[in-house]
Design a protein around this motif. Structure first.
Motif, PDB file in Angstrom:
ATOM      1  N   ARG A  13       0.862  -1.172   0.000  1.00  0.00           N
ATOM      2  CA  ARG A  13       0.000   0.000   0.000  1.00  0.00           C
ATOM      3  C   ARG A  13       0.908   1.235   0.000  1.00  0.00           C
ATOM      4  N   PRO A  14       1.220   1.774  -1.187  1.00  0.00           N
ATOM      5  CA  PRO A  14       2.126   2.928  -1.265  1.00  0.00           C
ATOM      6  C   PRO A  14       1.580   4.129  -0.492  1.00  0.00           C
ATOM      7  N   GLY A  15       2.472   4.791   0.235  1.00  0.00           N
ATOM      8  CA  GLY A  15       2.101   6.011   0.939  1.00  0.00           C
ATOM      9  C   GLY A  15       1.455   5.796   2.291  1.00  0.00           C
ATOM     10  N   TYR A  16       1.327   4.539   2.735  1.00  0.00           N
ATOM     11  CA  TYR A  16       0.709   4.264   4.024  1.00  0.00           C
ATOM     12  C   TYR A  16       1.744   3.898   5.092  1.00  0.00           C
ATOM     13  N   GLY A  17       3.022   4.155   4.802  1.00  0.00           N
ATOM     14  CA  GLY A  17       4.065   3.941   5.790  1.00  0.00           C
ATOM     15  C   GLY A  17       4.274   5.195   6.621  1.00  0.00           C
ATOM     16  N   ASN A  18       5.431   5.291   7.260  1.00  0.00           N
ATOM     17  CA  ASN A  18       5.729   6.464   8.081  1.00  0.00           C
ATOM     18  C   ASN A  18       5.887   7.712   7.219  1.00  0.00           C
ATOM     19  N   ALA A  19       5.530   8.851   7.795  1.00  0.00           N
ATOM     20  CA  ALA A  19       5.633  10.119   7.085  1.00  0.00           C
ATOM     21  C   ALA A  19       7.092  10.427   6.761  1.00  0.00           C
ATOM     22  N   GLY A  20       7.311  11.107   5.647  1.00  0.00           N
ATOM     23  CA  GLY A  20       8.654  11.507   5.270  1.00  0.00           C
ATOM     24  C   GLY A  20       9.128  12.695   6.091  1.00  0.00           C
ATOM     25  N   ALA A  21      10.405  13.023   5.957  1.00  0.00           N
ATOM     26  CA  ALA A  21      10.987  14.162   6.675  1.00  0.00           C
ATOM     27  C   ALA A  21      11.203  15.321   5.709  1.00  0.00           C
ATOM     28  N   ASN A  22      11.041  16.521   6.227  1.00  0.00           N
ATOM     29  CA  ASN A  22      11.279  17.741   5.444  1.00  0.00           C
ATOM     30  C   ASN A  22      10.462  17.780   4.156  1.00  0.00           C
ATOM     31  N   GLY A  23       9.232  17.316   4.252  1.00  0.00           N
ATOM     32  CA  GLY A  23       8.353  17.357   3.081  1.00  0.00           C
ATOM     33  C   GLY A  23       8.502  16.178   2.148  1.00  0.00           C
ATOM     34  N   GLY A  24       9.297  15.188   2.524  1.00  0.00           N
ATOM     35  CA  GLY A  24       9.472  14.011   1.678  1.00  0.00           C
ATOM     36  C   GLY A  24       8.237  13.134   1.683  1.00  0.00           C
ATOM     37  N   PRO A  25       8.112  12.229   0.695  1.00  0.00           N
ATOM     38  CA  PRO A  25       6.921  11.370   0.615  1.00  0.00           C
ATOM     39  C   PRO A  25       6.906  10.327   1.732  1.00  0.00           C
TER      40      PRO A  25
END
Length: 378
Positions: A241-253
């Motif tokens: 499930r792309p994008g459902y992992g931990n949030a990126g840093a400094n605006g990263g995906p």
């Protein structure tokens, strides 16, 4: 957690057991204690659930390592291990992950690598396990998994500062996150890079941390994520499930959520690729005279014609009654292996009739033939 049995003990394997040995032991236990074979038996139901829980951990390489190190506490949300995800280290101390730290230190340092600590970085992937039935794997389904996900702080929008304030560029490293020092050696001047002590390698200084995230820029929350299980998926395969992992840093995906599928064994069916295998008992009379019987399939009971003179171990093919193809249309086949059930505890009359039948077939000629049905005392 104290009342839980050791997972290796539950499956009856040693701690150095291979993945195949663990899987074989799991299938044996769940087959023996399958609720469909023991309706209403609470003990079997508990053993079945216990085996599923143990296999869910020991079949996953990463989870098994954590279990070997921390035991059941590794998956206890109250034990400080982040509910088994161990994803809390990804933003430890603002360094963006231990992997980045060691990579920078031993791979040339912050300065020599040219890495900007404030550049966008993708978040860590998360892993979860999903336990489904044989039928759900065959035809697909929708399920929910619960994950502890790191997400951007809603109050500071990820910068770690209290609302209305902004971070200061570190005056020592000028925002690079590392400082370079020069040292005279017999070989000449040598330059080395090390993390900036003032900003701890982040390149910025937060004077008024956000109260919600305590200056980290992110928080951890439990989320229920819907997972579409495709028809034909097999045990051990992974759904992303792309994008459902931990949030990126400094605006990263954000990272991805990787869901490992565990398929519970069926009480009657076995699977071989897209084929369904079934052992079916028939009577001696049905094998000799032929019959029309009903056999279970994934679509319900279907009639199967047994020809006269069918031999034990004969395999019948039922086209299109197997597992749907994971990619593309169509389905595999079901293979039914018939086993002839030999009658026991025959009456005297039944034995005599069978001897007459055997005699008519010439089976009682000679001593070898008599030994099959028993010799009469003279």
């Amino acid at each position: 957690m104290a009342d839980k049995r050791d997972y290796y003990e539950v499956l009856g394997v040693k701690k150095d057991a291979t993945a195949d040995e663990i899987k074989k032991a799991y299938r044996k236990i769940t087959k023996e204690n399958h609720p469909d074979l023991h309706p209403g038996d609470k003990a079997c139901e508990e053993r079945f659930k216990e085996a599923n829980e143990a296999y869910e951990v020991l079949s996953d390489e990463e989870k098994r390592k954590k279990y070997d190190q921390y035991g059941h506490a590794a998956f206890d949300p109250n034990a400080g291990f982040n509910g088994g995800g161990f994803g809390g280290f990804g933003d430890f101390g603002g360094f963006g992950g231990f992997g980045d730290i060691f990579s920078d230190l031993f791979g040339g340092g912050f300065g020599s690598s040219g890495r900007n600590p404030n550049a966008p970085r993708k978040g860590e992937n998360l892993r979860a396990s999903l336990n489904i039935s044989f039928e759900e794997a065959a035809f697909g389904c929708k399920k929910e998994v619960t994950v502890a996900r790191v997400e951007q702080c809603p109050d500071c929008k990820g910068n770690g500062c209290a609302p209305g304030t902004t971070p200061e560029i570190c005056p020592d490293c000028k925002g690079t996150g590392s400082v370079t020092t020069a040292q005279r050696t017999p070989l000449g001047m040598m330059q080395t890079s090390s993390p900036c002590q003032k900003c701890r390698g982040t390149g910025k200084i937060i004077h008024q941390p956000c109260k919600t995230c305590r200056g980290m820029g992110n928080i951890r929350r439990q989320h229920k994520v819907e997972v579409n299980v495709p028809a034909g998926i097999d045990d051990g395969q992974t759904i992303s499930r792309p994008g459902y992992g931990n949030a990126g840093a400094n605006g990263g995906p954000a990272g991805d959520l990787l869901v490992s599928v565990i398929v519970r064994p069926h009480a009657r069916f076995e699977r071989d690729g897209t084929s369904v295998l079934l052992d079916q008992e028939i009577s001696y009379a049905q094998a000799v005279l032929g019959a029309e019987i009903e056999v279970p399939t994934l679509d319900g009971k279907v009639k199967l014609t047994i020809p006269e003179g069918t031999q034990p171990g004969t395999v019948f093919r039922m086209r299109g009654k197997g597992i749907p193809f994971l990619r593309g249309s169509g389905r595999g086949d079901q293979f039914v292996s018939v086993q002839v059930k030999v009658p026991k505890n025959l009456t005297g009359n039944q034995k005599e009739l069978l001897r007459q039948f055997a005699a008519s077939m010439g089976d009682l000629d000679g001593e070898a033939g008599k030994s099959i049905f028993g010799r009469k005392k003279k």
